[in-house]
Design an enzyme around this catalytic site. Structure first.
Site, PDB file in Angstrom:
ATOM      1  N   SER A 117       0.828  -1.214   0.000  1.00  0.00           N
ATOM      2  CA  SER A 117       0.000   0.000   0.000  1.00  0.00           C
ATOM      3  C   SER A 117       0.855   1.254   0.000  1.00  0.00           C
ATOM      4  O   SER A 117       1.977   1.266   0.531  1.00  0.00           O
ATOM      5  CB  SER A 117      -0.854  -0.016   1.267  1.00  0.00           C
ATOM      6  OG  SER A 117      -1.462   1.229   1.473  1.00  0.00           O
ATOM      7  N   TYR A 141      -1.606  -0.013  10.222  1.00  0.00           N
ATOM      8  CA  TYR A 141      -1.899  -0.628   8.921  1.00  0.00           C
ATOM      9  C   TYR A 141      -0.678  -0.494   7.998  1.00  0.00           C
ATOM     10  O   TYR A 141      -0.190  -1.471   7.429  1.00  0.00           O
ATOM     11  CB  TYR A 141      -3.130   0.036   8.282  1.00  0.00           C
ATOM     12  CG  TYR A 141      -3.299  -0.324   6.832  1.00  0.00           C
ATOM     13  CD1 TYR A 141      -3.685  -1.605   6.461  1.00  0.00           C
ATOM     14  CD2 TYR A 141      -3.042   0.604   5.815  1.00  0.00           C
ATOM     15  CE1 TYR A 141      -3.817  -1.956   5.126  1.00  0.00           C
ATOM     16  CE2 TYR A 141      -3.179   0.265   4.484  1.00  0.00           C
ATOM     17  CZ  TYR A 141      -3.566  -1.014   4.144  1.00  0.00           C
ATOM     18  OH  TYR A 141      -3.682  -1.367   2.813  1.00  0.00           O
ATOM     19  N   LYS A 145       2.170  -3.434   6.507  1.00  0.00           N
ATOM     20  CA  LYS A 145       2.522  -3.662   5.103  1.00  0.00           C
ATOM     21  C   LYS A 145       4.033  -3.514   4.881  1.00  0.00           C
ATOM     22  O   LYS A 145       4.654  -4.301   4.172  1.00  0.00           O
ATOM     23  CB  LYS A 145       1.750  -2.684   4.198  1.00  0.00           C
ATOM     24  CG  LYS A 145       0.248  -2.900   4.181  1.00  0.00           C
ATOM     25  CD  LYS A 145      -0.110  -4.168   3.436  1.00  0.00           C
ATOM     26  CE  LYS A 145      -1.595  -4.434   3.388  1.00  0.00           C
ATOM     27  NZ  LYS A 145      -1.942  -5.681   2.707  1.00  0.00           N
TER      28      LYS A 145
HETATM   29  N1  UFG Z   1     -13.042  11.053   2.205  1.00  0.00           N
HETATM   30  C1  UFG Z   1     -14.029  11.968   2.491  1.00  0.00           C
HETATM   31  N2  UFG Z   1     -15.231  11.504   2.951  1.00  0.00           N
HETATM   32  C2  UFG Z   1     -15.482  10.166   3.130  1.00  0.00           C
HETATM   33  C3  UFG Z   1     -14.468   9.238   2.824  1.00  0.00           C
HETATM   34  C4  UFG Z   1     -13.253   9.730   2.365  1.00  0.00           C
HETATM   35  O1  UFG Z   1     -13.852  13.169   2.350  1.00  0.00           O
HETATM   36  O2  UFG Z   1     -16.595   9.816   3.574  1.00  0.00           O
HETATM   37  C5  UFG Z   1     -11.748  11.537   1.697  1.00  0.00           C
HETATM   38  C6  UFG Z   1     -10.592  11.147   2.588  1.00  0.00           C
HETATM   39  O3  UFG Z   1     -10.402  12.080   3.588  1.00  0.00           O
HETATM   40  C7  UFG Z   1      -9.452  11.097   1.563  1.00  0.00           C
HETATM   41  C8  UFG Z   1     -10.120  10.690   0.266  1.00  0.00           C
HETATM   42  O4  UFG Z   1     -11.505  10.941   0.455  1.00  0.00           O
HETATM   43  O5  UFG Z   1      -8.919  12.368   1.399  1.00  0.00           O
HETATM   44  C9  UFG Z   1      -9.946   9.225  -0.054  1.00  0.00           C
HETATM   45  O6  UFG Z   1     -10.307   8.467   1.091  1.00  0.00           O
HETATM   46  P1  UFG Z   1     -10.456   6.884   1.075  1.00  0.00           P
HETATM   47  O7  UFG Z   1     -10.881   6.483   2.459  1.00  0.00           O
HETATM   48  O8  UFG Z   1     -11.319   6.474  -0.069  1.00  0.00           O
HETATM   49  O9  UFG Z   1      -8.989   6.383   0.764  1.00  0.00           O
HETATM   50  P2  UFG Z   1      -7.621   6.691   1.532  1.00  0.00           P
HETATM   51  O10 UFG Z   1      -6.822   7.588   0.634  1.00  0.00           O
HETATM   52  O11 UFG Z   1      -7.825   7.141   2.910  1.00  0.00           O
HETATM   53  O12 UFG Z   1      -7.034   5.221   1.681  1.00  0.00           O
HETATM   54  C10 UFG Z   1      -6.441   4.505   0.646  1.00  0.00           C
HETATM   55  C11 UFG Z   1      -6.657   3.031   0.900  1.00  0.00           C
HETATM   56  C12 UFG Z   1      -6.006   2.621   2.192  1.00  0.00           C
HETATM   57  C13 UFG Z   1      -4.544   3.016   2.146  1.00  0.00           C
HETATM   58  C14 UFG Z   1      -4.371   4.467   1.790  1.00  0.00           C
HETATM   59  C15 UFG Z   1      -2.939   4.754   1.526  1.00  0.00           C
HETATM   60  O13 UFG Z   1      -8.032   2.734   0.955  1.00  0.00           O
HETATM   61  O14 UFG Z   1      -6.128   1.237   2.369  1.00  0.00           O
HETATM   62  O15 UFG Z   1      -5.082   4.781   0.612  1.00  0.00           O
HETATM   63  O16 UFG Z   1      -2.627   5.967   2.029  1.00  0.00           O
HETATM   64  F1  UFG Z   1      -3.975   2.839   3.358  1.00  0.00           F
END
Ligand code: UFG
Length: 326
Positions: A117, A141, A145
């Site tokens: 990741s 997490y 990894k």
């Molecule tokens: N976000 C929102 N509202 C929501 C959900 C997400 O604004 O309800 C934002 C988050 O703050 C982030 C973006 O949308 O800025 C993407 O969020 P996600 O949760 O979809 O994905 P992440 O970037 O947090 O996580 C992904 C993978 C993880 C991994 C990470 C690596 O899903 O498993 O990238 O940094 F760890």
């Protein structure tokens, strides 16, 4: 026939992988404990319902089949939960993976593809993030990894176990044929949540922060289509089977989209208005995560087919509407 064990093959990315492997002509055996996956997402191959903690079952499985390679998708993936329950993450993502690796070594299976990741990098020092970027994970997490990546290097040295670690940025989208898609429970990822707000299943999407140092103040991510990720796995497998050395690659499209842009494109794709509520920042969210995937493109000849955000969201929407219609 080349026989591949897909651990976590009932999950989001694993189930798409199983479909691609079957299409390409591999024999596929899926091992999954169904803690996050779905039996009906495994569209073919043999299915074994078991947990990686169960060493005797693993030993029997490796005696029963002569595996040419193993792909490992089974891990817990929620950053926030990993901070609250680190033991759960270290037990499953590390200890259980060691059971798998030790069973492989014992049965002379030495080709391994690992789902890593972007979380291994932590707060980025620069973007786009290449493979050389310092690894400084900021949550359990990400640490789980990164630790497995380092353990794999030790297993290569000690046991000649060859591995390719694929560091996904933001996996998104769904099977272009509409047969498979994302079904996390609870769902925490942006695109499926935005689409649920579009369909009316949820009242709104909460935008986690609007005061980041980005063009529109919302976080920027590199969304990469699940089928393109699977394509990279297939190429990695072929590489290992033809004698390549261990390696690690960052997988993204090299282009960042903000939360606001994702919502805008989703409105365009669905033709629906998406109610947005501005919320607090989510702890641990870096402002911008974008991959430099030139190495994967050069070494694996990886060429993403669905790099366009509109296509990614269209496929996710096709799946979301299918789920809602039962
Ligand atoms: N976000 C929102 N509202 C929501 C959900 C997400 O604004 O309800 C934002 C988050 O703050 C982030 C973006 O949308 O800025 C993407 O969020 P996600 O949760 O979809 O994905 P992440 O970037 O947090 O996580 C992904 C993978 C993880 C991994 C990470 C690596 O899903 O498993 O990238 O940094 F760890």
């Amino acid at each position: 026939m080349t026989t591949i064990l897909v651990v976590g093959g009932a999950g989001y990315i694993g189930s798409h992988m199983v479909k691609m492997l079957l299409r390409t002509g591999y024999q596929v055996i899926v091992l999954d404990n169904l803690s996050g996956g779905y039996r009906d997402a495994v569209i073919g191959g043999d299915f074994v319902w078991a947990d990686l903690a169960d060493r005797p079952t693993l030993a029997r499985l490796f005696k029963g089949y002569q595996f040419d390679g193993v792909m490992h998708f089974a891990s817990f993936i929620e950053v926030g939960e990993s901070v609250r329950h680190p033991g759960k993450y270290y037990q499953n993502n590390i200890a259980n993976t060691l059971n798998l690796l030790d069973t492989m070594v014992k049965h002379d299976v030495n080709k391994f593809i690992f789902s890593s990741s972007a979380a291994i990098f932590g707060e980025p020092q620069y973007t786009p993030i290449d493979e050389q970027h310092i690894k400084h994970p900021i949550n359990p997490y990400g640490r789980s990894k990164w630790l497995i990546e380092q353990i794999l290097s030790d297993y290569d040295h000690a046991h000649q176990l060859k591995s390719i670690c694929l560091r996904y940025f933001n996996a998104a989208g769904a099977d272009p044929e509409g047969q498979l898609g994302e079904r996390h429970s609870p769902e925490t990822h942006l695109i499926p949540l935005v689409l649920r707000a579009a369909s009316g299943q949820h009242s709104h999407i909460t935008m986690f922060g609007q005061d980041y140092q980005t063009t529109d103040g919302t976080c920027v991510r590199d969304y990469v289509h699940v089928n393109d990720l699977c394509q990279a796995h297939l190429l990695s497998l072929e590489h290992l089977l033809s004698g390549a050395n261990s390696a690690a690659y960052n997988l993204g499209n090299g282009q960042g989209f903000s939360v606001q842009q994702v919502i805008d494109v989703s409105q365009e794709v669905t033709g629906r208005e998406i109610p947005v509520v501005i919320g607090e920042r989510r702890p641990g969210d870096p402002a911008k995560l974008v991959a430099d995937s030139k190495l994967a493109q050069q070494k694996l000849a990886w060429s993403p087919q669905y790099a366009d955000l509109k296509t990614i969201i269209s496929h996710a929407w096709q799946w979301e509407t299918r789920c809602q219609n039962g």
